[in-house]
Design a protein around this motif. Structure first.
Motif, PDB file in Angstrom:
ATOM      1  N   SER A  47      -2.967  -7.372  10.656  1.00  0.00           N
ATOM      2  CA  SER A  47      -4.064  -8.167  10.105  1.00  0.00           C
ATOM      3  C   SER A  47      -4.660  -9.004  11.230  1.00  0.00           C
ATOM      4  O   SER A  47      -4.254  -8.905  12.392  1.00  0.00           O
ATOM      5  N   GLU A  48      -5.616  -9.841  10.881  1.00  0.00           N
ATOM      6  CA  GLU A  48      -6.230 -10.690  11.902  1.00  0.00           C
ATOM      7  C   GLU A  48      -5.255 -11.712  12.458  1.00  0.00           C
ATOM      8  O   GLU A  48      -5.421 -12.205  13.574  1.00  0.00           O
ATOM      9  N   HIS A  49      -4.241 -12.038  11.684  1.00  0.00           N
ATOM     10  CA  HIS A  49      -3.329 -13.111  12.080  1.00  0.00           C
ATOM     11  C   HIS A  49      -1.949 -12.615  12.490  1.00  0.00           C
ATOM     12  O   HIS A  49      -1.131 -13.412  12.963  1.00  0.00           O
ATOM     13  N   ALA A  50      -1.662 -11.339  12.315  1.00  0.00           N
ATOM     14  CA  ALA A  50      -0.314 -10.860  12.613  1.00  0.00           C
ATOM     15  C   ALA A  50      -0.342  -9.404  13.045  1.00  0.00           C
ATOM     16  O   ALA A  50      -1.189  -8.621  12.589  1.00  0.00           O
ATOM     17  N   MET A 193       6.123 -11.380  12.832  1.00  0.00           N
ATOM     18  CA  MET A 193       5.097 -10.982  13.795  1.00  0.00           C
ATOM     19  C   MET A 193       5.730 -10.509  15.104  1.00  0.00           C
ATOM     20  O   MET A 193       6.753 -11.032  15.548  1.00  0.00           O
ATOM     21  N   LEU A 194       5.105  -9.509  15.692  1.00  0.00           N
ATOM     22  CA  LEU A 194       5.548  -8.977  16.975  1.00  0.00           C
ATOM     23  C   LEU A 194       4.874  -9.761  18.089  1.00  0.00           C
ATOM     24  O   LEU A 194       3.654  -9.698  18.258  1.00  0.00           O
TER      25      LEU A 194
END
Length: 415
Positions: A47-50, A193-194
């Motif tokens: 996504s945009e955040h993750a 998150m990576l």
């Protein structure tokens, strides 16, 4: 669902590609194998955040493996080779086998160590004594054995990588909460998150082991050649599995624990090849201490404990949970076995003052390897001709039945 990069195909093959993708989705990338109950691949989309780990990310390790091979060539030629001369690495004199076309043809195409009956036949064919034929094959084998300089260069390359990998691992993990509190490994799992630093840590380690596998046929041949191949494949498989299942936080801890002792061992080998016996012995003792602490204390009480128990506070067991923990337990059993061999060496060093053989070494051939005399294997005792310190048998490769049973594959970076 992330199963890899979609490659455009012609209309004729689109149906076949769809069927192949469906088979992979069902039998390989099925979410129940890789993710906890209730989580699907759709929920692991970026996504945009993750950003999350994706199986297709692992493909980048292959081209980087060839980069490692190129860097290794330059390192060994322009750094390790001059360093070996500076440290006083000396080659042993080797007798050159005289020109014998018939024997050379047999050596190259049939057998490098003929049986007694074959030696007798070759003796008659070449019209020379059997003892001379035996000596020719012994000298010819010695010519093909790797030089001490080559062994030194390989150990230097591994030392440089493991040291840099260990330092990089510390830099990546010291400021992370799960380095200090392992319960944080599972906070929000699997939707963790990576981080870019973790991505590169994984890809560099994976590419390095791919490079070892691709180069294994060109490296110094050891008696545990097959075990090395199996170990490299297993390591690549385990790193890939932990990445796809997003066991990355635990995986980084495992890699750090294993890298902590490997660079010390490689440095000790370098010193042994250079003849720095006392320094070599000191480093071997340091390696033993670090190995025992990291593999017998930290690994089971921190890594295995958190994967078994802390993870169950977040999700229910699934296939990946059982699979990963079984692999960790097998690895721990190997740690116990290797620790036993190391402790035997340390005990002999402390109470006897010397070690008859390296219980843990990767057995290498050298000019002092076994000789064939009248069809019988006659082993030379290195301890009767020189005093090479604790790692004497680690690097001169004296063959023994015990070493045949007690091979140590390079398990250092296995997950």
């Amino acid at each position: 669902m992330y199963v890899g990069v979609r490659i455009p195909s012609v209309e004729v093959t689109s149906a076949a590609s769809g069927r192949m993708s469906s088979v992979l989705d069902k039998w390989l990338w099925h979410h129940e194998y890789w993710l906890p109950p209730g989580i699907t691949w759709k929920e692991m989309e970026d996504s945009e955040h993750a950003r999350y780990p994706r199986p297709r990310d692992l493909a980048i390790a292959i081209p980087y493996a060839f980069v490692f091979i190129a860097v290794r060539f330059l390192f060994e030629r322009f750094i390790a080779l001059p360093l070996s001369k500076h440290m006083g690495v000396r080659e042993k004199s080797r007798k050159i086998a005289p020109s014998q076309p018939t024997l050379e043809k047999v050596y190259a195409t049939q057998n490098t160590c003929p049986k007694k009956s074959d030696l007798l036949a070759l003796s008659k064919q070449c019209d020379i004594p059997v003892q001379q034929v035996t000596a020719w094959f012994r000298h010819r084998r010695n010519q093909d054995r790797p030089s001490i300089t080559q062994k030194f260069c390989e150990a230097s390359w591994r030392f440089a990588f493991y040291l840099l990998a260990f330092v990089a691992g510390l830099c990546v993990l010291l400021d992370k909460p799960w380095f200090w509190d392992q319960k944080e490994c599972w906070k929000g799992y699997p939707q963790q998150m990576l981080l870019p630093s973790h991505y590169w840590y994984y890809m560099i380690e994976l590419a390095f082991y791919w490079s070892l596998l691709l180069r294994v046929s060109l490296d110094v041949k050891r008696k545990d050649f097959k075990e090395q191949i199996i170990h490299h494949i297993a390591t690549i498989f385990l790193i890939g599995f932990s990445y796809c299942a997003n066991y990355i936080r635990v995986g980084t801890l495992v890699m750090l624990v294993h890298d902590a002792s490997d660079y010390i061992m490689e440095c000790a080998k370098m010193l042994n090849y250079a003849g720095w016996r006392r320094s070599c012995d000191v480093l071997f003792v340091a390696f033993s201490v670090v190995f025992l602490i990291t593999r017998l204390i930290i690994f089971p009480n921190v890594v295995i404990y958190t994967t078994f128990y802390h993870s169950m506070e977040v999700f229910r067991p699934f296939f990946g949970y059982y699979f990963f923990n079984v692999l960790l337990m097998i690895l721990q059993l190997l740690h116990i076995f290797w620790a036993y061999l190391i402790l035997r060496m340390v005990a002999k060093f402390v109470f006897v003052g010397k070690i008859d053989k390296d219980e843990r070494s990767d057995d290498e051939e050298s000019d002092e390897a076994e000789e064939v005399e009248d069809g019988r294997m006659e082993s030379k005792s290195a301890s009767s001709t020189n005093h090479n310190g604790v790692l004497n048998k680690m690097t001169n490769g004296m063959r023994s039945k015990s070493n045949e049973r007690n091979k140590l594959p390079k398990a250092s970076s296995s997950l």
